[in-house]
Every structure is written in C-alpha cells, then in structure tokens.
Design an enzyme around this catalytic site. Sequence first.
Site, PDB file in Angstrom:
ATOM      1  N   HIS A   1      -2.938   0.126  -5.680  1.00  0.00           N
ATOM      2  CA  HIS A   1      -1.760  -0.737  -5.495  1.00  0.00           C
ATOM      3  C   HIS A   1      -1.437  -1.384  -6.824  1.00  0.00           C
ATOM      4  O   HIS A   1      -2.293  -1.506  -7.697  1.00  0.00           O
ATOM      5  CB  HIS A   1      -2.042  -1.796  -4.433  1.00  0.00           C
ATOM      6  CG  HIS A   1      -1.945  -1.255  -3.036  1.00  0.00           C
ATOM      7  ND1 HIS A   1      -0.930  -1.581  -2.179  1.00  0.00           N
ATOM      8  CD2 HIS A   1      -2.726  -0.373  -2.372  1.00  0.00           C
ATOM      9  CE1 HIS A   1      -1.098  -0.938  -1.041  1.00  0.00           C
ATOM     10  NE2 HIS A   1      -2.190  -0.192  -1.129  1.00  0.00           N
TER      11      HIS A   1
ATOM     12  N   ASP B   1       3.587   0.518   4.516  1.00  0.00           N
ATOM     13  CA  ASP B   1       2.822  -0.111   3.431  1.00  0.00           C
ATOM     14  C   ASP B   1       2.535  -1.577   3.798  1.00  0.00           C
ATOM     15  O   ASP B   1       3.416  -2.274   4.310  1.00  0.00           O
ATOM     16  CB  ASP B   1       3.673  -0.032   2.148  1.00  0.00           C
ATOM     17  CG  ASP B   1       2.899  -0.437   0.902  1.00  0.00           C
ATOM     18  OD1 ASP B   1       1.653  -0.395   0.939  1.00  0.00           O
ATOM     19  OD2 ASP B   1       3.556  -0.779  -0.104  1.00  0.00           O
TER      20      ASP B   1
END
Length: 407
Positions: free
Chosen positions: A209, A82
């Site tokens: 996100h 990530d």
Amino acid sequence: MPLVNMKEMLNHAYTNGYAVGAFDVVNLDFVTGVMAAAEKTASPVILSLAESHFQHYDFELLMAAVETAAKRAEVPVAIHLDHGESLESAIDSIRLGCNGVMVDASHTSFKENVETTAQVVSMAHACGIPVEGELGYVPGVEGEDAEQHPGEMRYTSVNEASQFVELTDVDFLAVSIGTVHGRMNGEPKLDFERLQQINASLAIPLVLHGGTGLTAEQYKRLIENGIAKINYYTALADAAGACVGKNADQRRLGFTGLMQGVSDGVQAEAARCMTLWGSAGRASEVLAHCEPWLPVEHLIIYNTSIDDGRQIDHMMAEGRRVLAAIPGVRRVFTGDAVQESAGYRYTWLVTFCHPAVIDSYREHADHVAFADGFFRPIAGDRISIDYQAVEREGSATGADRVAKMSA
Ligand code: 13P
C-alpha cells in the site's frame, strides 16, 4: 469476458516475479484511463474501489461502469474492494461485482484484526472470493500530503505475520515496511530485510500500500521480495488534478472543458507503472493461466398447489428480501410466465457470483428457513438447475460443468 479469478492472477505475478497494479478509481475518467493503459501495454490489471473514497462517488453506480469496462476488455481484469471496513461492506461489494476483497482491521489489536479478518475470509471463501488482510499499519491518506496525517507507522512483525495468515487463511497479505499513503516528502526508507523475512516465511503474494512516489530501484527490490500487487492512487489523482489545473489556467472553460485530457493523464501514469512493475506484455499468459470469472444462474421453475395469488406474491417478496442478502447472491428475479400455456407458471432466477455459492447458498440458514418455511410446502412441482455462463470461447463448460440438479 476477461474478468478472471484474482487469486490465480496474483499467484501468476508472484511466481513470475512481477506485480499487478491495483489502481483506485474514483470516476469514469479513472476507469477509462486505467483500462486504456492496460490495453495499450497488454497488462493484467486490478480496478480497485476504496471504501474511504465512497464519500466522493456512488459505489453502486460506479461499480456498474467498472464491471462493464472489465467485461469488454481484452486484457485480464479483477475488481477489488480496497480498505473494506466491515463484513457488511465485503458482502455488499461482492453483490455489486467485486471478485476480490480487502478487509482492513490493521488499526485494531492483533486479536481483533484476526477475528474481523477471519470472519470476512470465511464468508468470502464460501463465495469463491479471495481476501487480502493487512498486518502492521501504513499511515497517511490516499491523495493527500502524508505529513498532514502523521499517524504512527507500525511495521509488520515477521512472527505475527505467519500467525496471522495461519489463523485467518487470507490469500494475500498487505505489509507495512515503510511506505505511507499519499504524497511524501523525500525518499522513504524501506525495510527490505523485514520484507524478505516475511516473504520467506509466508510464500503468498504480498501487497504494497502507498505505492506512489517510489524509485524504479525500490519497486524492483520490492517485487523481488514477494510484492505481487501494488496499490496506487495519489500519483493518478495528481496527474488528473494537474490536467484540470492546466485547463483552468488556459481560458474560461465549462465542466467538460476542464475535464479534457484527464483520462489521458491517468492512462499515461498507469501505463508507466505497468511497464515499471513488469505486468506489461503479460496479458495473454495470465488469461491462459486464470479461470474466467463467470456467474452462475440458479434457475427454478415451479407450479404451486395454491390458488391464492396474494399468498404467492407474499412468498416471492419475502424470497427477494431474504435471498438477495445471502453472501454471493448478486440478483434475485421472480417471475410469472408470460404464456398461459407454459408448463411451469413461476420462476426464481438467482444469480451467484461464482459456482462456490451453489453449496454455500443451499446451506445458508436464511435460505434453509425460507425454502422449508415458505417455498417447498407450496411448490412441490419444480425443477431446479444451476447454469454457468458461457461467455468466452474455450471457457470450461460441458462435461465438467454439467448442470447440477438440486433438491
Ligand atoms: P498511494 O495513494 O500512496 O498511491 O497509495 C494507494 C493505496 O495504498 C490504496 O490502498
């Protein structure tokens, strides 16, 4: 071994109208909590490791546990880097076992973002690994109060999004449509119209996100408009923190006492999300739909035409150094036969993360230089075969996976 191809996993979510949670894990309690939630709800899941969290744990050590947890699971799992910051961190994370990577150059100009992302895509695709890029900017810091990191939000532009995907060839796009990383005050205002337009023009899985803190209705509308992966951390960290705080209030406890129940707290929150986002109950469908993620062993056995042991040792050491750095290589083993009577005295065993690496490794300039400059001149008598692991009943082998002889 339910590690599966992440591109196929997210395509399944995208076409079937649900989202897979990508949960950032920061220690073993998070890994076991998230995996228990996935098993309990029969959900596909992504174990995510954020580069910004590497200051809190040893990436290599935690990856060993993450990979073990994924391999022993009954549900389909992918392992994702990530907010990867560079080409080097993408290569490292693939070597350590990630089968999906994000490259986040969203803070740079459009041109620079395209260049950085395209470079990572070219490397990762040659390893069979899908890539998530980000366009627009989602401010805030995972696990903290968003107001303390007020950086300017930049919404994803619909026009730029299609150019970006065309120029970079990313497999998934993280969009900025009003969420922030971390805890927020009040309800965020999400730009659903923008999301709808991006989805209509791209038709690829979109990523959200800053997943913490939205309402059930907001998640539903996000998923209806193409969000197939939701990144989630702060609420898990808050559940874990609340548990430690409660333990600390009760009585004087040692470390293990303070940590008691943390994994359960993470599990409960992750399971709530899996149910809310519609991934619960999808595990067997996804397993049937996705290619199992299985490594390849590139095996070479050989004899040499020289007697100088030091020269052979030097050649092997050089090979371990050079070949281990090639993208998609997970491990390089060099060996000397234990039995003197062995037909072949030496071996290389190079582990590739995916069959795609067979070709990209062979053609890689560092491999060509090593093979032509060091190895082939002294190892004319050799056999070279690529074997794909057979770890799950029914995984493709045999006729369509005939071991490849290479020069
Ligand atoms: P939250 O911390 O807001 O859940 O966001 C997590 C995230 O987006 C990780 O990439």
